[in-house]
Write a protein that holds these residues in place. Structure first.
Motif, PDB file in Angstrom:
ATOM      1  N   UNK A   1     -34.709 -27.278 -24.321  1.00  0.00           N
ATOM      2  CA  UNK A   1     -33.717 -27.309 -25.402  1.00  0.00           C
ATOM      3  C   UNK A   1     -33.795 -28.623 -26.168  1.00  0.00           C
ATOM      4  N   UNK A   2     -33.999 -29.715 -25.455  1.00  0.00           N
ATOM      5  CA  UNK A   2     -34.116 -31.025 -26.111  1.00  0.00           C
ATOM      6  C   UNK A   2     -35.364 -31.094 -26.983  1.00  0.00           C
ATOM      7  N   UNK A   3     -36.461 -30.508 -26.496  1.00  0.00           N
ATOM      8  CA  UNK A   3     -37.699 -30.472 -27.274  1.00  0.00           C
ATOM      9  C   UNK A   3     -37.462 -29.780 -28.612  1.00  0.00           C
ATOM     10  N   UNK A   4     -36.825 -28.630 -28.557  1.00  0.00           N
ATOM     11  CA  UNK A   4     -36.547 -27.870 -29.770  1.00  0.00           C
ATOM     12  C   UNK A   4     -35.584 -28.625 -30.674  1.00  0.00           C
ATOM     13  N   UNK A   5     -34.565 -29.209 -30.086  1.00  0.00           N
ATOM     14  CA  UNK A   5     -33.554 -29.912 -30.880  1.00  0.00           C
ATOM     15  C   UNK A   5     -34.155 -31.080 -31.641  1.00  0.00           C
ATOM     16  N   UNK A   6     -34.986 -31.879 -30.965  1.00  0.00           N
ATOM     17  CA  UNK A   6     -35.556 -33.075 -31.595  1.00  0.00           C
ATOM     18  C   UNK A   6     -36.626 -32.716 -32.622  1.00  0.00           C
ATOM     19  N   UNK A   7     -37.528 -31.783 -32.263  1.00  0.00           N
ATOM     20  CA  UNK A   7     -38.656 -31.485 -33.143  1.00  0.00           C
ATOM     21  C   UNK A   7     -38.296 -30.555 -34.294  1.00  0.00           C
TER      22      UNK A   7
END
Length: 371
Positions: free
Chosen positions: A279-285
């Motif tokens: 989820x963090x990967x998607x949120x940041x990128x």
């Protein structure tokens, strides 16, 4: 032959498909988005597809016609010049329409004729960004039970592609030609007979720098094996061969083209992500776009795909993303005794491999053979 000049017959109401059709019994219809800069050969490709024997009933949604097109002539005569949301049936069973909008309304009207076609081609204008269109047809919840996005095909003019791609826009905005190349799942390099071998190599190198995960097919007058452009399934599987091709073609001339604003990078990190880390990967990128490269520029992702290892899951997880939208799907078990890893192919602006890899490493846990 005389019958080649016959005007296609209008599809009348009496020919409508029966209303009592069980949705469960009808397969979902694939949608291919056809894009390309002005004059690249999109209408030529459409005419070619519609005149070939492919055992498909294809519905074509057009919002742009080439000057002198026989398809345009037929539509104008058949409809008295009114091309808006009027459907024509061609001799081979294909449907054809011109619309003023690429949106859901055209597809909704088309689906009323479900059963009369089994494939949809949507042609964008030469100045259209295919990203929002792809997001619409890929993720729209109301439509996804009836259609699915099969892929994006971009047609390029071998003679003018370099000029179109390098055209500078105000305020550093990336031009449409670059975005069309970046988002493509298949690139058709057309009109190769109009350039010499050196120019062809220059254009191919430039295009691969921007998008090295898509296959490039060279054509004259868009003559191409239809198996290469229909049923790509670009959004429901991860092509390992395409991934390997990306790794190879990053160094087309022996050195990566670091001066290109839009480019492709690939990263692979051993280990697994937790669901929270994913989820963090998607949120940041994708959503915040808060990852910066080493020069402080914002990394802007157009397209992302990969195979991820998720902690606690025995299956590999495919990740697909277009702009801010994404989805994940299990795609088979991890091979026994194979270290878990997360590998991504990213296409976008200001990409830097080291920055993306470091960010991915910060999210990945300890590498393990276990789920």
């Amino acid at each position: 032959m005389a019958d080649e000049d016959e005007i296609p017959m209008l599809v009348g109401d009496e020919e409508e498909a029966p209303d009592l059709v069980e949705v469960e019994s009808v397969p979902r219809v694939p949608v291919t988005i056809l894009t390309g800069y002005l004059g690249a050969g999109k209408t030529t490709l459409l005419n070619y597809i519609l005149t070939q024997q492919h055992n498909k009933k294809i519905a074509v949604i057009l919002n742009e016609f080439g000057e002198g097109s026989s398809m345009e002539k037929s539509l104008n005569i058949g409809q008295g010049g009114d091309l808006f949301e009027e459907w024509l049936e061609l001799r081979n069973g294909c449907l054809c329409c011109s619309v003023k909008d690429n949106g859901v309304k055209a597809i909704e009207n088309l689906m009323k004729r479900r059963g009369k076609f089994d494939y949809i081609l949507l042609e964008t204008t030469g100045l259209a960004d295919p990203g929002p269109i792809a997001s619409l047809f890929w993720m729209d919840k109301q439509l996804e039970s009836e259609i699915y996005l099969d892929g994006i095909i971009t047609v390029l003019d071998a003679k003018y592609a370099e000029k179109n791609i390098n055209e500078k826009k105000l305020d550093g905005v990336v031009n449409e030609a670059v975005r069309q190349v970046a988002l493509a799942d298949l690139l058709i390099l057309n009109k190769t007979d109009l350039v010499d071998l050196q120019q062809l190599q220059v254009v191919t190198s430039l295009v691969r720098t921007i998008n090295s995960s898509a296959e490039i097919v060279q054509t004259q007058r868009c003559r191409i094996d239809l198996d290469k452009i229909l049923d790509l399934h670009a959004y429901d599987r991860f092509d390992i061969q395409a991934y390997e091709r990306t790794l190879h073609s990053r160094f087309v001339d022996g050195m990566p083209h670091l001066d290109q604003c839009v480019r492709t990078v690939t990263v692979e990190v051993e280990g697994s992500l937790t669901q929270t880390a994913l989820d963090s990967l998607v949120e940041v990128l994708l959503w915040e776009r808060s990852l910066l490269n080493s020069t402080g520029e914002q990394i802007n992702i157009y397209r992302m795909k990969g195979i991820m290892s998720i902690a606690g899951e025995c299956q590999r997880v495919m990740l697909q993303a277009v702009q801010e939208l994404y989805e994940t799907e299990p795609v088979g078990m991890w091979p026994e005794d194979t270290p878990r890893s997360c590998r991504l192919v990213l296409i976008g602006e200001n990409l830097e491999e080291a920055s993306v890899r470091d960010f991915l490493k910060s999210l990945v846990g300890t590498s393990s053979l276990l789920p």
